[in-house]
Design a protein around this motif. Structure first.
Motif, PDB file in Angstrom:
ATOM      1  N   ARG A 116       1.015  -1.253  -0.231  1.00 40.26           N
ATOM      2  CA  ARG A 116      -0.053  -0.063  -0.010  1.00 40.26           C
ATOM      3  C   ARG A 116       0.637   1.146  -0.107  1.00 40.26           C
ATOM      4  N   ILE A 117       1.976   1.152   0.704  1.00 41.08           N
ATOM      5  CA  ILE A 117       3.034   2.393   0.927  1.00 41.08           C
ATOM      6  C   ILE A 117       3.412   2.870  -0.640  1.00 41.08           C
ATOM      7  N   ALA A 118       3.931   1.608  -1.120  1.00 42.65           N
ATOM      8  CA  ALA A 118       4.652   1.852  -2.435  1.00 42.65           C
ATOM      9  C   ALA A 118       3.623   2.292  -3.542  1.00 42.65           C
ATOM     10  N   ASP A 119       2.392   1.890  -3.325  1.00 42.70           N
ATOM     11  CA  ASP A 119       1.484   2.347  -4.455  1.00 42.70           C
ATOM     12  C   ASP A 119       0.728   3.618  -4.257  1.00 42.70           C
ATOM     13  N   ASN A 120       0.980   3.948  -2.936  1.00 42.20           N
ATOM     14  CA  ASN A 120       0.261   5.241  -2.590  1.00 42.20           C
ATOM     15  C   ASN A 120       1.413   6.295  -2.958  1.00 42.20           C
ATOM     16  N   ALA A 121       2.593   5.970  -2.776  1.00 39.91           N
ATOM     17  CA  ALA A 121       4.014   6.833  -3.139  1.00 39.91           C
ATOM     18  C   ALA A 121       3.742   7.083  -4.572  1.00 39.91           C
ATOM     19  N   GLU A 122       3.594   5.987  -5.466  1.00 39.39           N
ATOM     20  CA  GLU A 122       3.467   5.875  -6.714  1.00 39.39           C
ATOM     21  C   GLU A 122       2.458   6.932  -7.287  1.00 39.39           C
TER      22      GLU A 122
ATOM     23  N   GLY B 273       4.797   8.459  -9.533  1.00 40.54           N
ATOM     24  CA  GLY B 273       5.964   7.690  -9.941  1.00 40.54           C
ATOM     25  C   GLY B 273       7.121   7.822  -8.894  1.00 40.54           C
ATOM     26  N   VAL B 274       7.658   6.682  -8.466  1.00 40.20           N
ATOM     27  CA  VAL B 274       8.835   6.697  -7.692  1.00 40.20           C
ATOM     28  C   VAL B 274       9.957   6.385  -8.260  1.00 40.20           C
ATOM     29  N   ASP B 275      10.853   7.348  -8.322  1.00 39.27           N
ATOM     30  CA  ASP B 275      12.464   7.247  -9.246  1.00 39.27           C
ATOM     31  C   ASP B 275      13.479   6.414  -8.039  1.00 39.27           C
TER      32      ASP B 275
ATOM     33  N   LEU C 237       8.604   0.687 -11.405  1.00 37.05           N
ATOM     34  CA  LEU C 237       9.606   1.045 -12.504  1.00 37.05           C
ATOM     35  C   LEU C 237       9.696   0.295 -13.780  1.00 37.05           C
ATOM     36  N   ILE C 238       9.522  -1.088 -13.549  1.00 37.16           N
ATOM     37  CA  ILE C 238       9.826  -2.036 -14.554  1.00 37.16           C
ATOM     38  C   ILE C 238       8.532  -1.857 -15.547  1.00 37.16           C
ATOM     39  N   ASP C 239       7.457  -1.653 -14.945  1.00 40.10           N
ATOM     40  CA  ASP C 239       6.187  -1.538 -15.638  1.00 40.10           C
ATOM     41  C   ASP C 239       6.249  -0.329 -16.582  1.00 40.10           C
ATOM     42  N   ARG C 240       6.632   0.725 -15.782  1.00 37.67           N
ATOM     43  CA  ARG C 240       6.843   2.197 -16.520  1.00 37.67           C
ATOM     44  C   ARG C 240       7.952   2.406 -17.562  1.00 37.67           C
ATOM     45  N   GLY C 241       8.954   1.175 -17.460  1.00 36.17           N
ATOM     46  CA  GLY C 241      10.229   1.279 -18.320  1.00 36.17           C
ATOM     47  C   GLY C 241      10.962   2.428 -18.056  1.00 36.17           C
ATOM     48  N   ALA C 242      11.012   2.712 -16.678  1.00 32.51           N
ATOM     49  CA  ALA C 242      11.867   3.978 -16.201  1.00 32.51           C
ATOM     50  C   ALA C 242      13.068   3.302 -15.410  1.00 32.51           C
ATOM     51  N   PRO C 243      14.205   3.932 -15.342  1.00 31.13           N
ATOM     52  CA  PRO C 243      15.459   3.908 -14.722  1.00 31.13           C
ATOM     53  C   PRO C 243      14.995   4.136 -13.159  1.00 31.13           C
ATOM     54  N   GLY C 244      15.844   3.893 -12.190  1.00 28.90           N
ATOM     55  CA  GLY C 244      15.742   4.335 -10.695  1.00 28.90           C
ATOM     56  C   GLY C 244      16.708   3.905 -10.000  1.00 28.90           C
ATOM     57  N   SER C 245      16.683   4.155  -8.714  1.00 22.97           N
ATOM     58  CA  SER C 245      17.602   3.712  -7.855  1.00 22.97           C
ATOM     59  C   SER C 245      17.138   3.414  -6.393  1.00 22.97           C
TER      60      SER C 245
ATOM     61  N   ALA D  54      20.988  -5.784  -6.989  1.00 32.53           N
ATOM     62  CA  ALA D  54      21.693  -5.166  -8.003  1.00 32.53           C
ATOM     63  C   ALA D  54      22.028  -5.782  -9.345  1.00 32.53           C
ATOM     64  N   VAL D  55      22.317  -6.950  -9.022  1.00 27.05           N
ATOM     65  CA  VAL D  55      22.435  -7.872 -10.379  1.00 27.05           C
ATOM     66  C   VAL D  55      21.263  -8.012 -10.917  1.00 27.05           C
ATOM     67  N   ALA D  56      20.065  -8.468 -10.130  1.00 29.70           N
ATOM     68  CA  ALA D  56      18.804  -8.852 -10.547  1.00 29.70           C
ATOM     69  C   ALA D  56      18.160  -7.587 -11.453  1.00 29.70           C
ATOM     70  N   LEU D  57      18.256  -6.295 -11.114  1.00 32.15           N
ATOM     71  CA  LEU D  57      17.601  -5.110 -11.601  1.00 32.15           C
ATOM     72  C   LEU D  57      18.422  -4.269 -12.455  1.00 32.15           C
ATOM     73  N   ALA D  58      19.601  -4.582 -12.502  1.00 26.81           N
ATOM     74  CA  ALA D  58      20.528  -3.764 -13.659  1.00 26.81           C
ATOM     75  C   ALA D  58      20.079  -3.874 -14.982  1.00 26.81           C
ATOM     76  N   PRO D  59      19.553  -4.843 -15.694  1.00 22.77           N
ATOM     77  CA  PRO D  59      18.892  -5.090 -16.669  1.00 22.77           C
ATOM     78  C   PRO D  59      17.957  -4.339 -17.121  1.00 22.77           C
ATOM     79  N   HIS D  60      17.204  -3.686 -16.063  1.00 25.73           N
ATOM     80  CA  HIS D  60      15.942  -2.665 -15.979  1.00 25.73           C
ATOM     81  C   HIS D  60      16.695  -1.250 -15.746  1.00 25.73           C
ATOM     82  N   ARG D  61      17.909  -1.072 -15.610  1.00 28.98           N
ATOM     83  CA  ARG D  61      18.225   0.393 -15.315  1.00 28.98           C
ATOM     84  C   ARG D  61      17.969   0.950 -13.981  1.00 28.98           C
TER      85      ARG D  61
END
Length: 254
Positions: free
Chosen positions: A67-73, A78-80, A132-140, A174-181
């Motif tokens: 819920r927190i993640a969805d509400n922040a989005e 969108g959360v970067d 982030l993946i669904d939006r195709g956006a980079p993030g940290s 870090a390894v799993a999400l690098a392909p998604h920037r």
């Protein structure tokens, strides 16, 4: 470019300093707190700029984390950047020395610290990363770990273990999400002069705490915030997977 940043456990201390640091560079902040809403409202009031929001919820509950993640989005558009700072920290109330607590007390300490410090961060990371993946956006994503993950926490073994696990989780992500920037890093602070440590620093233990570092002092929340700000920046993408020690040479890993 203005970024949208979700910071957990931002009612005081390191979390508040991180929120202020991001807001000072023009970012829009979602301030999360678990319980101390009054302190979190103070954090929001301290932030320069506009569009900031406050989210309250117990990260030990997987549905609350979602819920927190969805509400922040929703609230930020969108959360970067996600900063996993919330934690059940060492204190007189969370001490669990093996020789001094009952088995039920031992179990309670472990359950609460693992649920918040590790699983809460893991669940929130999943939810934010999927957005982030669904939006195709980079993030940290930046995790706030601890020196105790390396130096040991004999009075708070569940805390040390939860932070060591958080570091390891961050490296896996870090390894799993690098392909998604999406970059994932961690910081490992030593003792930091937050509000809840004021009495310890002013009391008889203050000299010993300051003496842990050859600089003769303890760290500040602003120093941790500066490191988080850098690691979350696009310029630090190549640091993904790192665990950055912030302890004033009080503990050196080999």
């Amino acid at each position: 470019m203005r970024r949208h940043v979700l910071i957990t456990g931002a009612s005081q201390g390191i979390g508040r300093a991180v929120a202020i640091a991001f807001a000072q560079r023009g970012d829009q902040i979602a301030v999360h707190c678990g319980a101390r809403r009054d302190h979190a409202e103070e954090t929001v009031a301290l932030l320069p700029g506009d569009g900031h929001t406050l989210l309250v919820g117990d990260l030990s509950d997987p549905e609350e984390a979602r819920r927190i993640a969805d509400n922040a989005e929703r609230d930020l558009g969108g959360v970067d950047v996600l900063v996993n700072n919330a934690a059940v920290a060492p204190s007189a109330a969370t001490t669990h020395r093996v020789a001094e607590v009952s088995y039920p007390q031992w179990q309670q300490a472990w359950q609460r610290m693992i649920d918040v410090n590790l699983l809460g961060a893991a669940n929130l990371t999943y939810c934010v990363a999927r957005h982030l993946i669904d939006r195709g956006a980079p993030g940290s994503i930046v995790n706030v770990g601890s020196r105790g993950a390396f130096s040991g926490e004999p009075d708070f073994p569940a805390y040390g273990a939860s932070k060591a696990a958080l570091h390891a989780f961050g490296q896996s992500m870090a390894v799993a999400l690098a392909p998604h920037r999406i970059s994932v890093t961690s910081v490992a602070p030593g003792f930091v002069a937050t509000e809840r440590q004021t009495d310890r620093l002013a009391g008889s233990s203050g000299a010993e705490l300051r003496g842990q570092s050859p600089f003769g002092r303890v760290g500040t929340p602003q120093e941790v915030a500066a490191a988080v700000l850098f690691l979350a920046s696009p310029e630090a993408t190549w640091a993904s997977g790192t665990v950055l020690d912030l302890n004033g040479a009080s503990y050196l890993r080999t």
